[in-house]
Design an enzyme around this catalytic site. Structure first.
Site, PDB file in Angstrom:
ATOM      1  N   GLY A 182     -47.031 -61.947   3.156  1.00 30.12           N
ATOM      2  CA  GLY A 182     -46.282 -60.954   2.847  1.00 30.12           C
ATOM      3  C   GLY A 182     -47.241 -59.811   2.939  1.00 30.12           C
ATOM      4  O   GLY A 182     -48.132 -59.617   3.838  1.00 30.12           O
ATOM      5  N   SER A 183     -47.112 -58.740   2.165  1.00 29.94           N
ATOM      6  CA  SER A 183     -47.870 -57.466   2.356  1.00 29.94           C
ATOM      7  C   SER A 183     -47.652 -56.707   1.069  1.00 29.94           C
ATOM      8  O   SER A 183     -46.511 -56.465   0.564  1.00 29.94           O
ATOM      9  CB  SER A 183     -47.741 -56.967   3.554  1.00 29.94           C
ATOM     10  OG  SER A 183     -48.023 -57.538   4.707  1.00 29.94           O
ATOM     11  N   ASN A 184     -48.522 -55.604   0.812  1.00 29.61           N
ATOM     12  CA  ASN A 184     -48.029 -54.130   0.405  1.00 29.61           C
ATOM     13  C   ASN A 184     -48.394 -53.037   1.190  1.00 29.61           C
ATOM     14  O   ASN A 184     -49.400 -53.011   1.881  1.00 29.61           O
ATOM     15  CB  ASN A 184     -48.948 -54.139  -0.975  1.00 29.61           C
ATOM     16  CG  ASN A 184     -49.087 -55.498  -2.054  1.00 29.61           C
ATOM     17  OD1 ASN A 184     -48.083 -55.858  -2.176  1.00 29.61           O
ATOM     18  ND2 ASN A 184     -50.190 -56.073  -2.386  1.00 29.61           N
ATOM     19  N   ASN A 218     -42.627 -56.409  -0.141  1.00 28.41           N
ATOM     20  CA  ASN A 218     -41.768 -57.748   0.411  1.00 28.41           C
ATOM     21  C   ASN A 218     -40.593 -57.984  -0.420  1.00 28.41           C
ATOM     22  O   ASN A 218     -39.696 -58.927   0.035  1.00 28.41           O
ATOM     23  CB  ASN A 218     -42.727 -58.863   0.483  1.00 28.41           C
ATOM     24  CG  ASN A 218     -43.966 -58.755   1.183  1.00 28.41           C
ATOM     25  OD1 ASN A 218     -45.018 -58.998   0.581  1.00 28.41           O
ATOM     26  ND2 ASN A 218     -43.734 -58.368   2.394  1.00 28.41           N
ATOM     27  N   ARG A 229     -45.217 -59.034  -8.248  1.00 33.53           N
ATOM     28  CA  ARG A 229     -45.974 -58.282  -7.418  1.00 33.53           C
ATOM     29  C   ARG A 229     -45.365 -56.857  -7.042  1.00 33.53           C
ATOM     30  O   ARG A 229     -45.785 -55.812  -7.214  1.00 33.53           O
ATOM     31  CB  ARG A 229     -46.451 -58.782  -6.114  1.00 33.53           C
ATOM     32  CG  ARG A 229     -47.257 -58.250  -5.152  1.00 33.53           C
ATOM     33  CD  ARG A 229     -48.102 -59.114  -4.226  1.00 33.53           C
ATOM     34  NE  ARG A 229     -47.266 -59.832  -3.526  1.00 33.53           N
ATOM     35  CZ  ARG A 229     -46.743 -59.528  -2.454  1.00 33.53           C
ATOM     36  NH1 ARG A 229     -46.876 -58.383  -1.879  1.00 33.53           N
ATOM     37  NH2 ARG A 229     -45.699 -60.408  -1.527  1.00 33.53           N
TER      38      ARG A 229
END
Length: 797
Positions: A236-238, A508, A537
């Protein structure tokens, strides 16, 4: 000022001297002098601290050459392994039953990987895409980069010795072609579609007996949800962009924190690429890519997050009763196309298998073990993957690299439509922000799904976004949007986008809450959900960045602080209640899952005193982490989700559930059995080992909701979490101060090189452990004054 100018002039003279005098292999520590021939490809590589190359070239082919050379110098074994994959030769060199590293497909065994990629090769799929005119196919610039990359990789192999023990002396480390480079890009494009179904594509065979077996709708929907959710949990990612209304100087800010694998072929590699007057960009590239994937230039910065859009759909085929390899469309039989593929196998005879293809794509019989799609006498399933016609990601990246604003980033996406499975978040020096889910998705409108879904699809589409359409009806074709680059996909006008919000953030989840004050709605279900529960998150990220935006006067330092704040949203929501419930247990004991009473009284004070972070010195973080993993998600909360308050619900730990006390007993037992004190600092038991030395790692797992996400491997016999599979990777915090040089801080968590003999195997990993950053050397004056400047002039012989 004069002293600084003198240093720049001295460095420039040194650069000119070094360009003509240094051996090409200087960065590798070789002492032999290069004697290049004239007229070949060439580039100048200036290495600054931490082995970051700044590649200077006169055209795109030379830029690709320098990039291929420099990537090979750091990652030759990982690159070579990937080229073996896309050539369909893993079984030949490594055996048919071993597993690939899953970086280029989900194939469980080398044999199925080879059967798929060899089939792609024999069908000339990539060659056909290369031949398409731009923008539907890659531009001349993109193809020049691929050609140069292959030449640079080959030149490095020819002129240097491989020292990495992972492939030193290996027969499978061989020269490559531009087609190999393009095939690697194709593999990344179809990762969420055909790449996800490799095992099911290569195993699909017509039934030999009469059968009408059909998958269970609810089981299929559940498996599809889990399969698609795993993409963002594992990779995933931010990312967040702040507008000029929130910053100290009215200019934009961007923090990118992609969560990608720490090993294997989907690692990032950091560089700067420059063609004077044409291109100047810094950032992280996925290995094997000749362009910058996530990065910044003088005016704009961008990052990507894995999107919730489902980049594939299925067509349920009604088979001809007389022939299970023919299917009906509007009542007329249509023969499947038979592809026979042969793969060479180590220490064995070649293996030949048949694949079956339809007008919709390949027949597929499963997505992993959990999602079977049986080929019966009456029914089969064909996989539609629009990214199998997409070799445009390099052109999208080039457009970003040249962009001067977020509007031009969006323009690149609209022209090229090259991103298969990610969102884009961007900010610019003018103070603008952008979030857009501009990805290549099958054109599944809600109306089409309502009209054409099979009974199975009527369950999977609303639940998981996976459309299963009636392949027997011609009126169920996907159709085209007039602004789409290719048929059968959504055009740019349909993409969820948010421009110039005070902040634009994604972790995500779907596009819905990219800014909680300006929810995005109105998009089709295939893009993602609206009004559904967000991950912890996402919730934690929105709390953090909205508070930052409201506080205002933000600078790059605030972005750096956010990256390593290491706040645990799950802890803020539940730790106090967990400590209180622990203290209330009769006799300070709880019964574990094995039926044994466990004294948990010492855990109560540890949970109460924990600082609610996952810093390396946090005491109680490890206990809470192990406890949290053991409580079933369905039994966590008392207060359920409410779409009216999506950031703060669900909440209130359900300590009355027997699952809580059982999980607490099991967590305490687990740590004591491993000899780990309940209040031991996290960094003593969450680390990676590089060259025999432990390097403590902060951060936490997905379910804790931590921005600085890491997914570590639990090995209590070796001391706790002893490796990281995925997590924070190429991190960048970028802003502008009105000068020609962006204010940028970067960090590559796992460092530049996989080679344990490289000085850049773990140097940035140690920085990451200490929560320190690299100051980006973007402008010439900064490059030339680097204390560790090393200049290498590379050229074909």
């Amino acid at each position: 000022m004069r002293t600084r100018l003198r240093r720049i002039l001295v460095a420039a003279v040194a650069l000119l001297t070094a360009m003509s005098a240094l051996p090409a292999a200087a960065a590798q520590g070789h002492s032999r002098q290069q004697h290049p021939s004239h007229g070949g490809l060439s580039a100048t590589i200036r290495y600054t601290e931490y082995g970051i190359p700044h590649i200077l070239a006169k055209n795109y082919t030379d830029l690709g050459f320098g990039t291929g050379w420099a990537q090979a110098a750091d990652q030759v074994c990982t690159l070579a392994d990937g080229f073996v994959t896309v050539r369909g030769e893993r079984s030949r060199f490594f055996g048919p039953d071993a597993a690939p590293d899953f970086s280029l497909s989900s194939a469980a065994r080398n044999l199925s990987s080879d059967l798929y990629f060899q089939g792609v090769r024999e069908a000339r799929t990539v060659e056909k895409l290369l031949a398409e005119p731009a923008p539907r196919g890659p531009s001349r610039q993109a193809k020049d980069l691929m050609r140069g990359f292959a030449a640079g990789y080959n030149a490095w192999l020819e002129q240097n010795r491989v020292t990495d023990p992972a492939c030193k002396g290996a027969a499978w480390v061989r020269p490559v072609t531009a087609l190999d480079v393009a095939a690697r890009g194709f593999a990344l494009a179809v990762l969420g579609g055909q790449g996800r179904g490799v095992d099911g594509i290569t195993a699909a065979q017509p039934p030999t007996t009469t059968s009408t077996a059909a998958p269970d709708a609810q089981d299929t929907a559940r498996a599809a949800r889990e399969l698609l959710a795993a993409d963002t949990a594992d990779m995933g990612s931010n990312a967040v962009a702040f507008s000029g209304t929130t910053t100290a100087n009215g200019r934009g800010l961007l923090l990118g924190n992609p969560h990608y694998p720490w090993q294997g072929g989907r690692r990032f590699w950091q560089s700067q690429q420059t063609i004077p007057g044409e291109l100047n960009v810094s950032g992280g590239s996925l290995l094997g890519s000749a362009t910058v994937s996530i990065g910044h230039n003088a005016k704009v910065a961008w990052s990507h997050t894995v999107a919730t859009g489902v980049p594939l759909n299925l067509h349920q085929l009604t088979l001809d009763p007389a022939d299970p390899t023919a299917y009906l469309v509007d009542g007329k039989p249509e023969k499947m196309t038979k592809r026979t593929v042969t793969v060479r196998v180590k220490d064995g005879a070649p293996v030949t298998r048949t694949q079956w293809w339809t007008r919709y794509g390949p027949v597929v019989t499963s997505f992993g073990a959990s999602l079977p799609l049986p080929w019966s006498s009456t029914t089969a399933y064909a996989l539609n993957d629009p990214n199998s016609a997409n070799l445009r990601a390099s052109d999208t990246a080039l457009g970003f690299s040249k962009a001067r604003s977020t509007a031009e980033v969006l323009g690149s996406l609209r022209r090229t439509q090259g991103l298969p499975w990610v969102n884009t978040v961007a900010a610019d020096s003018g103070g603008h922000t952008l979030f857009t889910q501009s990805q290549v998705l099958p054109r599944i409108t809600d109306e089409l799904a309502q009209r054409c879904s099979t009974p199975l699809g009527k369950v999977t589409y609303p639940s998981a976004g996976l459309a299963i359409l009636d392949g027997s009806r011609g009126d169920c074709a996907l159709g085209s949007d007039p602004d789409a680059v290719q048929p059968g996909v959504f055009g740019p006008a349909k993409m969820p986008s948010l421009r110039d919000a005070t902040y634009a953030e994604n972790s995500n989840d779907s596009a819905w809450l990219s800014n909680a004050d300006k929810p995005l709605t109105g998009y089709e279900r295939v893009f993602g959900t609206i009004g559904t529960q967000r991950s912890l998150r996402t919730r934690g990220a929105i709390e953090d960045v909205s508070a930052m935006a409201q506080r205002g006067r933000l600078t790059v330092r605030d972005l750096q602080a956010q990256q390593f704040a290491n706040r645990v949203p799950a802890g803020d929501l539940a730790a106090a209640d967990a400590a209180k419930a622990c203290a209330a247990l009769p006799g300070g004991t709880a019964t574990g899952s094995g039926g044994t009473a466990v004294d948990v009284s010492a855990a109560c004070g540890v949970l109460a005193a924990w600082d609610r972070t996952v810093n390396t010195d946090s005491r109680g973080a490890l206990l809470f982490d192990r406890l949290w993993r053991k409580i079933p998600a369905a039994q966590l909360w008392k207060v359920p989700f409410s779409a009216a308050d999506p950031v703060h619900t669900p909440n209130t730990l359900n300590t009355a559930s027997p699952a809580f006390a059982t999980a607490l007993a099991d967590a305490v037992t687990e740590l004591r059995t491993a000899g780990i004190a309940l209040n031991s600092p996290l960094g003593q038991h969450q680390f990676v080992v590089r060259n025999g030395q432990r390097i403590a790692v902060s951060g936490g797992t997905e379910s804790l909701g931590v921005w600085n996400k890491v997914e570590p491997v639990w090995d209590p016999a070796q001391g706790g979490y002893t490796e990281v599979t995925t997590g924070s990777s190429y991190i960048q915090a970028v802003g502008w101060d009105g000068s020609r040089c962006p204010v940028a801080r970067t960090l590559l968590s796992y460092s530049q090189s996989s080679n344990p003999n490289s000085p850049h195997h773990s140097d940035q990993t140690r920085l990451y452990s200490r929560e320190k950053w690299v100051t980006s050397r973007f402008c010439e004056k900064d490059i030339l004054t680097s204390p560790g400047l090393k200049v290498v002039h590379v050229r074909e012989r």
